[in-house]
Design an enzyme around this catalytic site. Sequence first.
Site, PDB file in Angstrom:
ATOM      1  CG  LEU A  54      -2.144  -0.907   1.089  1.00 22.73           C
ATOM      2  CD1 LEU A  54      -3.050  -0.755   2.297  1.00 22.73           C
ATOM      3  CD2 LEU A  54      -2.928  -0.657  -0.183  1.00 22.73           C
ATOM      4  CG  HIS A  55       4.302   1.598  -0.263  1.00 20.09           C
ATOM      5  ND1 HIS A  55       4.588   2.255   0.903  1.00 20.09           N
ATOM      6  CD2 HIS A  55       4.551   0.292  -0.032  1.00 20.09           C
ATOM      7  CE1 HIS A  55       5.015   1.394   1.798  1.00 20.09           C
ATOM      8  NE2 HIS A  55       4.988   0.183   1.266  1.00 20.09           N
ATOM      9  CB  ALA A  56       2.686   5.448  -4.795  1.00 20.74           C
TER      10      ALA A  56
END
Length: 97
Positions: free
Chosen positions: A14-16
């Site tokens: 769960l990045h960017a």
Amino acid sequence: MPEQKTFVAAEIGLHARAAAVFVRAVTETGLPVTIRKHNGAPVDARSLLEVMTEDFDQGCEVYLNIAPEDLSGDQTIPMAERALFALSAVLEGTQAR
């Protein structure tokens, strides 16, 4: 308390972009959803910054929660459970956004 156990399917966790898609889906529910790792402290799933700083990696088991006392007006527990199921599908990559 409505709770949904799921996992993060996005290759980079769960990045960017993946976090933004998830947070947008949470915000669209209008419900006060939290997300946490097993035995971790819950964070506000409506906050992109909080979600991104928790380091939810690919394959990470997470728990989505809504405290019944945080529901307001016409929000019901069955509504919350349906929302958590749909958000789980977003995290698992089974729902096109």
